[in-house]
Write an enzyme that holds these catalytic residues in place. Structure first.
Site, PDB file in Angstrom:
ATOM      1  N   PHE A 173       0.814  -1.209   0.000  1.00 47.66           N
ATOM      2  CA  PHE A 173       0.000   0.000   0.000  1.00 47.66           C
ATOM      3  C   PHE A 173       0.852   1.266   0.000  1.00 47.66           C
ATOM      4  O   PHE A 173       0.346   2.342  -0.316  1.00 47.66           O
ATOM      5  CB  PHE A 173      -0.961   0.002   1.193  1.00 47.66           C
ATOM      6  CG  PHE A 173      -1.970  -1.111   1.144  1.00 47.66           C
ATOM      7  CD1 PHE A 173      -2.382  -1.660  -0.070  1.00 47.66           C
ATOM      8  CD2 PHE A 173      -2.523  -1.621   2.307  1.00 47.66           C
ATOM      9  CE1 PHE A 173      -3.313  -2.686  -0.124  1.00 47.66           C
ATOM     10  CE2 PHE A 173      -3.460  -2.655   2.271  1.00 47.66           C
ATOM     11  CZ  PHE A 173      -3.857  -3.187   1.049  1.00 47.66           C
ATOM     12  N   HIS A 261      -0.652  -2.187   7.152  1.00 46.36           N
ATOM     13  CA  HIS A 261      -0.884  -0.804   6.735  1.00 46.36           C
ATOM     14  C   HIS A 261      -2.400  -0.634   6.748  1.00 46.36           C
ATOM     15  O   HIS A 261      -3.122  -1.416   6.116  1.00 46.36           O
ATOM     16  CB  HIS A 261      -0.324  -0.571   5.329  1.00 46.36           C
ATOM     17  CG  HIS A 261      -0.398   0.850   4.852  1.00 46.36           C
ATOM     18  ND1 HIS A 261       0.675   1.493   4.274  1.00 46.36           N
ATOM     19  CD2 HIS A 261      -1.405   1.758   4.843  1.00 46.36           C
ATOM     20  CE1 HIS A 261       0.335   2.718   3.931  1.00 46.36           C
ATOM     21  NE2 HIS A 261      -0.947   2.902   4.269  1.00 46.36           N
ATOM     22  N   VAL A 262      -2.874   0.360   7.474  1.00 45.34           N
ATOM     23  CA  VAL A 262      -4.316   0.557   7.637  1.00 45.34           C
ATOM     24  C   VAL A 262      -5.031   0.543   6.290  1.00 45.34           C
ATOM     25  O   VAL A 262      -4.580   1.156   5.319  1.00 45.34           O
ATOM     26  CB  VAL A 262      -4.601   1.902   8.336  1.00 45.34           C
ATOM     27  CG1 VAL A 262      -6.113   2.126   8.447  1.00 45.34           C
ATOM     28  CG2 VAL A 262      -3.967   1.949   9.707  1.00 45.34           C
ATOM     29  N   HIS A 263      -6.153  -0.151   6.235  1.00 41.22           N
ATOM     30  CA  HIS A 263      -7.019  -0.088   5.059  1.00 41.22           C
ATOM     31  C   HIS A 263      -8.442  -0.425   5.485  1.00 41.22           C
ATOM     32  O   HIS A 263      -8.679  -1.330   6.277  1.00 41.22           O
ATOM     33  CB  HIS A 263      -6.562  -1.033   3.942  1.00 41.22           C
ATOM     34  CG  HIS A 263      -6.284  -2.432   4.355  1.00 41.22           C
ATOM     35  ND1 HIS A 263      -5.209  -2.813   5.145  1.00 41.22           N
ATOM     36  CD2 HIS A 263      -6.975  -3.582   4.091  1.00 41.22           C
ATOM     37  CE1 HIS A 263      -5.218  -4.122   5.331  1.00 41.22           C
ATOM     38  NE2 HIS A 263      -6.296  -4.610   4.705  1.00 41.22           N
ATOM     39  N   ILE A 264      -9.378   0.342   4.973  1.00 39.96           N
ATOM     40  CA  ILE A 264     -10.797   0.156   5.266  1.00 39.96           C
ATOM     41  C   ILE A 264     -11.433  -0.594   4.106  1.00 39.96           C
ATOM     42  O   ILE A 264     -11.296  -0.189   2.948  1.00 39.96           O
ATOM     43  CB  ILE A 264     -11.501   1.508   5.466  1.00 39.96           C
ATOM     44  CG1 ILE A 264     -10.856   2.295   6.612  1.00 39.96           C
ATOM     45  CG2 ILE A 264     -12.995   1.299   5.742  1.00 39.96           C
ATOM     46  CD1 ILE A 264     -11.395   3.707   6.763  1.00 39.96           C
TER      47      ILE A 264
END
Length: 291
Positions: A173, A261-264
């Protein structure tokens, strides 16, 4: 209520800052001199459209869009997009919406040029001298490459996040493939389709800063992600016409997070895609799905 406490709904007169001119604006002259006007060009927020008119006469392929003066929304993507002084008269939410709209209108390898004022002393709402209506102005700093600055303005060059050269990283990402389709992008976040979708239109909203825990994002980053989530939902609905959505974030190994890694996740749902949808996200613990 004072002028500077006015809300988004009351910023109705930003179009009154458009100026009627007989010659090219300084930003138009500058990007032309720098050889930046390539291919099909869009002037986003063109006001009365004088730059569009004059550039067309000089042989450039230019279209203009302005929410107030030229409201027919573009139906194609462009090699070059110019956006002159638009962001300076918009509130933060409106600025973010413009960035996302331009990201969607720009071809994968295209470039956009944002010009912002650098001579503003007073920020906030004030009464326009000529029109006697409340108009807003603010200084704007963008996290894009600055290619020109003087005492009056600054020019930023924008390319899609996945087209930029970045530091070496194994994070998918932080370094999305240049072939990946970006749905929307803003200053703080971007969105793509999931590489392994659970349903057609499964999308991810991703902050640009590398961090694994959603709760450790700044409020501004969280707000940017949620604002983008709302806009991506509209785009997904337009393309796929789902019957519903699930929204979810995996935080930590024991919650199923596999990419740090942040992901919505925005997952479209369709009639009949499972035998029994009752419980929705409660299904992350199967035995607790029904209650």
């Amino acid at each position: 209520m004072g002028l500077n406490s006015m809300s988004l709904k009351q910023n109705n007169f930003s179009h009154l800052t458009a100026k009627d001119r007989s010659s090219l604006s300084f930003p138009a002259k500058k990007v032309k001199e720098m050889g930046l006007l390539q291919g099909d060009i869009l002037d986003f927020g063109c006001g009365f459209g004088k730059d569009v008119e004059l550039l067309c006469k000089q042989g450039f392929s230019v279209e203009g869009y302005d929410k107030h003066y030229r409201p027919e929304y573009p139906e194609k993507q462009f090699d070059t997009i110019i956006c002159f002084y638009v962001l300076n008269v918009l509130l933060p939410e409106e600025q973010s919406k413009v960035l996302m709209e331009i990201s969607a209108l720009l071809k994968a390898t295209g470039k956009a040029y944002f010009v912002v004022r650098r001579d503003l002393v007073y920020e906030g709402f004030r009464i326009h001298k000529i029109h006697q209506k409340p108009t807003y102005q603010t200084n704007v700093i963008l996290p894009f490459k600055s290619i020109f600055r003087n005492d009056f303005c600054e020019i930023y060059e924008y390319q899609h996040f996945n087209q930029l050269k970045k530091k070496k990283s194994d994070c998918p990402f932080c370094n999305p493939s240049s072939n990946t389709e970006l749905i929307l992008e803003s200053a703080q976040a971007y969105s793509i389709f999931d590489k392994y979708p659970v349903n057609p239109g499964h999308a991810l909203i991703i902050p640009k800063r590398h961090i694994s825990d959603y709760f450790e994002l700044s409020f501004k980053e969280q707000s940017s992600c949620i604002f983008m989530l709302n806009e991506v939902k509209k785009e997904i609905y337009k393309r796929f016409k789902p019957n519903g959505f699930n929204v979810g974030v995996n935080i930590g190994e024991f919650a199923g997070q596999t990419v740090s890694h942040v992901h919505i996740h925005l997952i479209p749902r369709y009639s009949g895609d499972v035998d029994d949808p009752i419980g929705g996200v409660r299904g992350v613990i199967p035995d607790k799905r029904k209650y």
